[in-house]
Write a protein that holds these residues in place. Structure first.
Motif, PDB file in Angstrom:
ATOM      1  N   GLU A 145       0.828  -1.204   0.000  1.00  0.00           N
ATOM      2  CA  GLU A 145       0.000   0.000   0.000  1.00  0.00           C
ATOM      3  C   GLU A 145       0.866   1.260   0.000  1.00  0.00           C
ATOM      4  OE1 GLU A 145      -4.041   1.716   2.078  1.00  0.00           O
ATOM      5  OE2 GLU A 145      -3.189  -0.194   2.715  1.00  0.00           O
ATOM      6  N   LEU A 146       1.926   1.252   0.784  1.00  0.00           N
ATOM      7  CA  LEU A 146       2.824   2.414   0.814  1.00  0.00           C
ATOM      8  C   LEU A 146       3.523   2.593  -0.522  1.00  0.00           C
ATOM      9  CD1 LEU A 146       4.440   2.032   4.369  1.00  0.00           C
ATOM     10  CD2 LEU A 146       2.663   3.650   3.664  1.00  0.00           C
ATOM     11  N   ASP A 150       3.336   5.815  -2.876  1.00  0.00           N
ATOM     12  CA  ASP A 150       4.551   6.491  -3.349  1.00  0.00           C
ATOM     13  C   ASP A 150       4.470   6.764  -4.845  1.00  0.00           C
ATOM     14  OD1 ASP A 150       5.656   6.459  -0.833  1.00  0.00           O
ATOM     15  OD2 ASP A 150       7.032   4.794  -1.222  1.00  0.00           O
ATOM     16  N   GLU A 151       3.989   5.771  -5.593  1.00  0.00           N
ATOM     17  CA  GLU A 151       3.900   5.912  -7.042  1.00  0.00           C
ATOM     18  C   GLU A 151       2.873   6.975  -7.418  1.00  0.00           C
ATOM     19  OE1 GLU A 151       4.629   5.232 -11.121  1.00  0.00           O
ATOM     20  OE2 GLU A 151       5.764   4.905  -9.278  1.00  0.00           O
ATOM     21  N   THR A 196      -4.505   0.538 -13.330  1.00  0.00           N
ATOM     22  CA  THR A 196      -4.158  -0.715 -12.661  1.00  0.00           C
ATOM     23  C   THR A 196      -3.914  -0.476 -11.177  1.00  0.00           C
ATOM     24  OG1 THR A 196      -3.149  -1.576 -14.683  1.00  0.00           O
ATOM     25  CG2 THR A 196      -2.541  -2.653 -12.630  1.00  0.00           C
ATOM     26  N   ILE A 197      -3.166   0.591 -10.857  1.00  0.00           N
ATOM     27  CA  ILE A 197      -2.910   0.929  -9.457  1.00  0.00           C
ATOM     28  C   ILE A 197      -4.216   1.219  -8.734  1.00  0.00           C
ATOM     29  CG2 ILE A 197      -1.909   2.687  -7.931  1.00  0.00           C
ATOM     30  CD1 ILE A 197       0.383   2.956  -9.936  1.00  0.00           C
ATOM     31  N   ALA A 198      -5.102   1.968  -9.370  1.00  0.00           N
ATOM     32  CA  ALA A 198      -6.362   2.362  -8.743  1.00  0.00           C
ATOM     33  C   ALA A 198      -7.198   1.153  -8.355  1.00  0.00           C
ATOM     34  CB  ALA A 198      -7.155   3.269  -9.689  1.00  0.00           C
ATOM     35  N   SER A 199      -7.066   0.066  -9.119  1.00  0.00           N
ATOM     36  CA  SER A 199      -7.867  -1.126  -8.826  1.00  0.00           C
ATOM     37  C   SER A 199      -7.462  -1.795  -7.524  1.00  0.00           C
ATOM     38  CB  SER A 199      -7.746  -2.132  -9.986  1.00  0.00           C
ATOM     39  OG  SER A 199      -6.446  -2.713 -10.036  1.00  0.00           O
TER      40      SER A 199
END
Length: 296
Positions: A145-146, A150-151, A196-199
């Protein structure tokens, strides 16, 4: 420097991890902190009987947690008060809470410690694999999650800086600058990656910020010679996810792996998106979605 939103978001993630550690390991007391400048400042406490843990800050190589931070691996002791392999800088806090058994697990992101999680028990007992395994899993989940946060922050900062990801200035929706093809594709790849990250994100505030970034990427990739056509089509979040990945050439198998879906599910989402867009192929669907402003 961390923004206040990011600080609050990470603190919320830490609190969730501390509670999850207690739930999964059955330690009666759990606590943890985020690391900054070599110091883990305890910011979340669950199950304590006193206020002794309040204000605890753990430095590298000091105490059980400090050794875990320095060695990048978990450390445990069944009898904290008598332990000889650690310094006892924090006895006032740990023994003040009455803790005997103590487990410290570092949260590692990109090869460095970003957080520290503790599980404690008032009775003396050996910490075996049955307890260690779920503790590692909780630490890994927090690390993921961190890393995602960060991304997100990196991409937000890149866009806020001006030239951003592509080396061209940010633009308002009315400007729609025409970008070189390579720049446009880079932005589209960033868009797909952010989808993809949001999912994987459940925090509403982080998801909202991601949506803002996605909208800005769509503006930056706009073609100055083409105006978006008005569209009544509404794609679901997952339909947008799979279409964004398809737009940069990903196969169904690759999309499934990226979004943690079954390949058949990806096909179903693509088929649904194509139907809504009245497109006979995925490529036609991507083109129509871009003309309608649904994809960058």
């Amino acid at each position: 420097m961390l923004t206040q939103d990011r600080t609050d978001s990470e603190a919320s993630a830490l609190t969730g991890a501390v509670r999850e550690l207690a739930r999964r390991t059955h330690f009666p007391v759990s606590f943890g902190g985020l690391v900054s400048d070599g110091t883990a400042r305890i910011g979340a406490i669950y199950g304590s009987r006193t206020r002794s843990l309040d204000g605890l800050s753990v430095q590298v190589m000091r105490g059980l947690g400090g050794r875990a931070m320095a060695e990048l691996r978990p450390r445990a002791t069944p009898d904290y008060g008598a332990a000889r392999h650690i310094t006892h800088d924090y006895d006032r806090h740990i023994l003040g809470e009455g803790i005997s058994t103590l487990l410290a697990v570092p949260v590692i992101v990109g090869g460095r410690v970003r957080g520290l999680l503790y599980g404690g028990a008032w009775a003396s007992t050996n910490v075996g694999e049955v307890v260690m395994k779920p503790a590692f899993q909780v630490a890994d989940a927090l690390a993921t999650e961190l890393r995602v946060r960060d991304e997100v922050e990196r991409r937000l900062s890149a866009l806020d800086a001006g030239p951003g990801l592509t080396g061209v200035p940010a633009a308002s929706p009315a400007q729609h600058p025409s970008l070189p093809a390579a720049h446009r594709e880079e932005l589209r790849e960033s868009y797909a990656e952010l989808r993809t990250i949001a999912s994987t994100i459940t925090d509403p505030s982080v998801r909202a910020r991601l949506e803002q970034v996605e909208q800005r990427l769509a503006v930056l990739s706009g073609d100055g010679d083409a105006q978006h056509q008005a569209s009544t089509v509404t794609l679901s979040p997952r339909e947008t996810d799979v279409l964004a990945c398809a737009a940069i050439g990903a196969t169904n198998a690759q999309i499934a792996a990226q979004l943690s879906l079954r390949e058949g599910t990806v096909k179903a989402y693509l088929s649904s998106a194509m139907s809504k867009l009245d497109a006979s192929t995925r490529h036609a669907a991507v083109t129509k979605a871009r003309r309608s402003g649904l994809l960058p």
